[in-house]
Design an enzyme around this catalytic site. Sequence first.
Site, mmCIF file in Angstrom:
data_model
loop_
_atom_site.group_PDB
_atom_site.id
_atom_site.type_symbol
_atom_site.label_atom_id
_atom_site.label_comp_id
_atom_site.label_asym_id
_atom_site.label_seq_id
_atom_site.Cartn_x
_atom_site.Cartn_y
_atom_site.Cartn_z
ATOM 1 N N TYR A 197 40.018 46.296 45.708
ATOM 2 C CA TYR A 197 40.018 47.072 44.462
ATOM 3 C C TYR A 197 40.707 48.428 44.670
ATOM 4 O O TYR A 197 41.637 48.775 43.943
ATOM 5 C CB TYR A 197 38.581 47.265 44.006
ATOM 6 C CG TYR A 197 38.412 47.972 42.681
ATOM 7 C CD1 TYR A 197 38.658 47.322 41.477
ATOM 8 C CD2 TYR A 197 37.973 49.294 42.632
ATOM 9 C CE1 TYR A 197 38.478 47.967 40.257
ATOM 10 C CE2 TYR A 197 37.782 49.947 41.422
ATOM 11 C CZ TYR A 197 38.042 49.282 40.233
ATOM 12 O OH TYR A 197 37.854 49.929 39.035
ATOM 13 N N GLU B 135 42.664 49.667 47.114
ATOM 14 C CA GLU B 135 44.087 49.659 47.471
ATOM 15 C C GLU B 135 44.928 49.024 46.367
ATOM 16 O O GLU B 135 46.069 49.413 46.144
ATOM 17 C CB GLU B 135 44.308 48.934 48.807
ATOM 18 C CG GLU B 135 43.641 49.599 49.999
ATOM 19 C CD GLU B 135 44.277 50.935 50.418
ATOM 20 O OE1 GLU B 135 45.111 51.489 49.676
ATOM 21 O OE2 GLU B 135 43.905 51.436 51.493
ATOM 22 N N VAL C 63 24.091 51.282 36.353
ATOM 23 C CA VAL C 63 23.408 51.613 35.095
ATOM 24 C C VAL C 63 22.862 50.345 34.443
ATOM 25 O O VAL C 63 21.680 50.267 34.076
ATOM 26 C CB VAL C 63 24.340 52.380 34.126
ATOM 27 C CG1 VAL C 63 23.670 52.552 32.767
ATOM 28 C CG2 VAL C 63 24.713 53.745 34.710
ATOM 29 N N PHE D 211 19.865 48.896 36.529
ATOM 30 C CA PHE D 211 18.599 49.627 36.393
ATOM 31 C C PHE D 211 18.006 49.441 34.997
ATOM 32 O O PHE D 211 16.797 49.233 34.851
ATOM 33 C CB PHE D 211 18.800 51.130 36.667
ATOM 34 C CG PHE D 211 18.947 51.489 38.123
ATOM 35 C CD1 PHE D 211 18.817 50.526 39.124
ATOM 36 C CD2 PHE D 211 19.201 52.806 38.513
ATOM 37 C CE1 PHE D 211 18.960 50.857 40.474
ATOM 38 C CE2 PHE D 211 19.341 53.146 39.851
ATOM 39 C CZ PHE D 211 19.226 52.179 40.827
HETATM 40 P P1 NAD Z 1 35.256 44.895 32.710
HETATM 41 O O1 NAD Z 1 35.098 44.009 33.896
HETATM 42 O O2 NAD Z 1 34.249 44.838 31.629
HETATM 43 O O3 NAD Z 1 36.678 44.703 32.025
HETATM 44 C C1 NAD Z 1 37.794 44.181 32.671
HETATM 45 C C2 NAD Z 1 38.437 43.171 31.740
HETATM 46 O O4 NAD Z 1 39.640 42.686 32.352
HETATM 47 C C3 NAD Z 1 37.542 41.957 31.463
HETATM 48 O O5 NAD Z 1 37.557 41.678 30.092
HETATM 49 C C4 NAD Z 1 38.207 40.854 32.279
HETATM 50 O O6 NAD Z 1 37.958 39.555 31.758
HETATM 51 C C5 NAD Z 1 39.660 41.272 32.214
HETATM 52 N N1 NAD Z 1 40.475 40.742 33.318
HETATM 53 C C6 NAD Z 1 40.173 40.743 34.637
HETATM 54 N N2 NAD Z 1 41.167 40.173 35.336
HETATM 55 C C7 NAD Z 1 42.129 39.817 34.438
HETATM 56 C C8 NAD Z 1 43.374 39.171 34.547
HETATM 57 N N3 NAD Z 1 43.864 38.789 35.738
HETATM 58 N N4 NAD Z 1 44.105 38.948 33.405
HETATM 59 C C9 NAD Z 1 43.614 39.319 32.200
HETATM 60 N N5 NAD Z 1 42.412 39.926 32.042
HETATM 61 C C10 NAD Z 1 41.687 40.173 33.149
HETATM 62 O O7 NAD Z 1 35.351 46.386 33.297
HETATM 63 P P2 NAD Z 1 35.500 47.794 32.576
HETATM 64 O O8 NAD Z 1 34.440 48.665 33.106
HETATM 65 O O9 NAD Z 1 35.677 47.629 31.121
HETATM 66 O O10 NAD Z 1 36.865 48.306 33.213
HETATM 67 C C11 NAD Z 1 38.095 48.297 32.512
HETATM 68 C C12 NAD Z 1 39.164 48.958 33.388
HETATM 69 O O11 NAD Z 1 38.787 50.296 33.692
HETATM 70 C C13 NAD Z 1 39.369 48.252 34.730
HETATM 71 O O12 NAD Z 1 40.737 48.241 35.028
HETATM 72 C C14 NAD Z 1 38.625 49.128 35.702
HETATM 73 O O13 NAD Z 1 39.165 49.048 36.984
HETATM 74 C C15 NAD Z 1 38.810 50.504 35.074
HETATM 75 N N6 NAD Z 1 37.742 51.419 35.491
HETATM 76 C C16 NAD Z 1 36.472 51.274 34.984
HETATM 77 C C17 NAD Z 1 35.474 52.125 35.426
HETATM 78 C C18 NAD Z 1 34.061 52.038 34.912
HETATM 79 O O14 NAD Z 1 33.198 52.760 35.408
HETATM 80 N N7 NAD Z 1 33.742 51.239 33.927
HETATM 81 C C19 NAD Z 1 35.760 53.120 36.387
HETATM 82 C C20 NAD Z 1 37.055 53.198 36.881
HETATM 83 C C21 NAD Z 1 38.042 52.355 36.418
HETATM 84 N N1 UDP Z 2 23.539 50.894 43.276
HETATM 85 C C1 UDP Z 2 22.164 50.791 43.472
HETATM 86 N N2 UDP Z 2 21.522 49.738 42.911
HETATM 87 C C2 UDP Z 2 22.146 48.788 42.160
HETATM 88 C C3 UDP Z 2 23.549 48.904 41.961
HETATM 89 C C4 UDP Z 2 24.213 49.975 42.555
HETATM 90 O O1 UDP Z 2 21.539 51.626 44.135
HETATM 91 O O2 UDP Z 2 21.468 47.861 41.688
HETATM 92 C C5 UDP Z 2 24.257 52.063 43.853
HETATM 93 C C6 UDP Z 2 25.503 51.723 44.664
HETATM 94 O O3 UDP Z 2 25.174 51.499 45.999
HETATM 95 C C7 UDP Z 2 26.336 52.976 44.470
HETATM 96 C C8 UDP Z 2 25.958 53.467 43.081
HETATM 97 O O4 UDP Z 2 24.710 52.851 42.770
HETATM 98 O O5 UDP Z 2 25.964 53.968 45.411
HETATM 99 C C9 UDP Z 2 26.987 53.103 42.001
HETATM 100 O O6 UDP Z 2 27.258 51.728 42.118
HETATM 101 P P1 UDP Z 2 28.195 50.945 41.111
HETATM 102 O O7 UDP Z 2 28.352 49.569 41.652
HETATM 103 O O8 UDP Z 2 27.688 51.123 39.748
HETATM 104 O O9 UDP Z 2 29.574 51.731 41.146
HETATM 105 P P2 UDP Z 2 30.528 52.292 42.311
HETATM 106 O O10 UDP Z 2 29.839 52.174 43.655
HETATM 107 O O11 UDP Z 2 31.741 51.456 42.228
HETATM 108 O O12 UDP Z 2 30.702 53.697 41.935
#
Ligand code: NAD
Ligand code: UDP
Length: 319
Positions: free
Chosen positions: A143, A145, A186, A189
């Site tokens: 993810y 990289e 989130v 929990f």
């Molecule tokens: P999510 O998993 O709900 O959404 C990702 C969507 O992409 C899904 O609908 C999935 O079916 C689709 N998808 C995955 N691989 C695909 C492919 N090969 N072709 C077409 N569709 C594909 O996650 P999200 O939280 O809504 O994240 C959306 C974007 O935001 C992602 O790129 C994620 O990396 C980025 N992002 C999210 C967060 C966060 O905290 N939610 C943080 C940082 C970056």
């Molecule tokens: N985490 C946790 N319990 C869970 C899921 C995640 O304690 O059931 C922790 C995880 O180890 C990380 C933080 O919560 O330290 C955020 O995790 P998440 O997977 O939501 O996002 P990311 O680590 O990608 O920021």
Amino acid sequence: MRVLVTGGAGFIGSHLCERLLASGHDVLCLDNFFTGRRENVAHLLNEPRFELLRHDVIEPILLEVDQIYNLACPASPVHYQYNPVKTVKTSVMGMINMLGLAKRVRARILQASTSEVYGDPEVHPQTEDYWGHVNCIGIRSCYDEGKRIAETLMMDYHRQNRVDIRIARIFNTYGPRMLENDGRVVSNFVVQALKGEELTLYGTGAQTRSFCYVDDLVEALVRLMNVAGAPEGLSVNEPVNLGNPGEFTIKQLAEEVARLCDREVEIKYCPLPQDDPKQRQPDITRAQRLLGWSPTIPLREGLRKTIDYFAERVKSSDE
Ligand code: NAD
Ligand code: UDP
């Protein structure tokens, strides 16, 4: 405008599609439904300006669009580690395909990048000029990289082919329409607390994250896509951190969720996953200057809305 949202049936994507339709655009939502659901956009299907397309971004596609939001990529560690090779393909080949499309039809493209490009950061809070501290051979690397090379591709297409690019480095975002089994903290929990189960706390819970409510994030994405010019010393094409700077330990989050769900919950301590970042907090000075944006929804308020959403789902699955 005609706007393409890849990953549009996912958590953030579905909120973005809603917002773009409300602003009067034609929206083309593309998704392979790996972590996205048709149900997330079902309420938009009758809207004549909305179109849903099942497609995988690792395959090329030709469309006529003016703007592209490239969100396609699983975001939860559980899902992106399920098939890590596919995650890399999605980030890299998906980015190349979307940039090729943007170049061909002269569309502006915004990439959903991530705070994970900073890895387990040694600079705190994280500013955009920090190059990060990322393990390239660990279980999060597919993810992290993948997203880093996607940023590289964005900058190279910009310099080489003058593609108009926007890079959003998104920090932990939460809200309605996360999957119940998403694996992210989130949703885990909240669902656990609502079901009266133990909260699974990884490690000691001293690690920190900064949580942004989805409506705040969508507002920032739209502003970044449409910002016309930059103040002195900034460029619209450089990466921009988007997140809520309020920083909490994961233990504090567990306690807050339990309080808001009004439940006596036990905490179950589980092993900390490999390479789990110890601290994370965005410096959002650049977003504030470039977009005139700051998040407005505090954690407690956002959690309440999220709990309401999951409470409905848990109730209907019990019936
Ligand atoms: P999510 O998993 O709900 O959404 C990702 C969507 O992409 C899904 O609908 C999935 O079916 C689709 N998808 C995955 N691989 C695909 C492919 N090969 N072709 C077409 N569709 C594909 O996650 P999200 O939280 O809504 O994240 C959306 C974007 O935001 C992602 O790129 C994620 O990396 C980025 N992002 C999210 C967060 C966060 O905290 N939610 C943080 C940082 C970056
Ligand atoms: N985490 C946790 N319990 C869970 C899921 C995640 O304690 O059931 C922790 C995880 O180890 C990380 C933080 O919560 O330290 C955020 O995790 P998440 O997977 O939501 O996002 P990311 O680590 O990608 O920021």
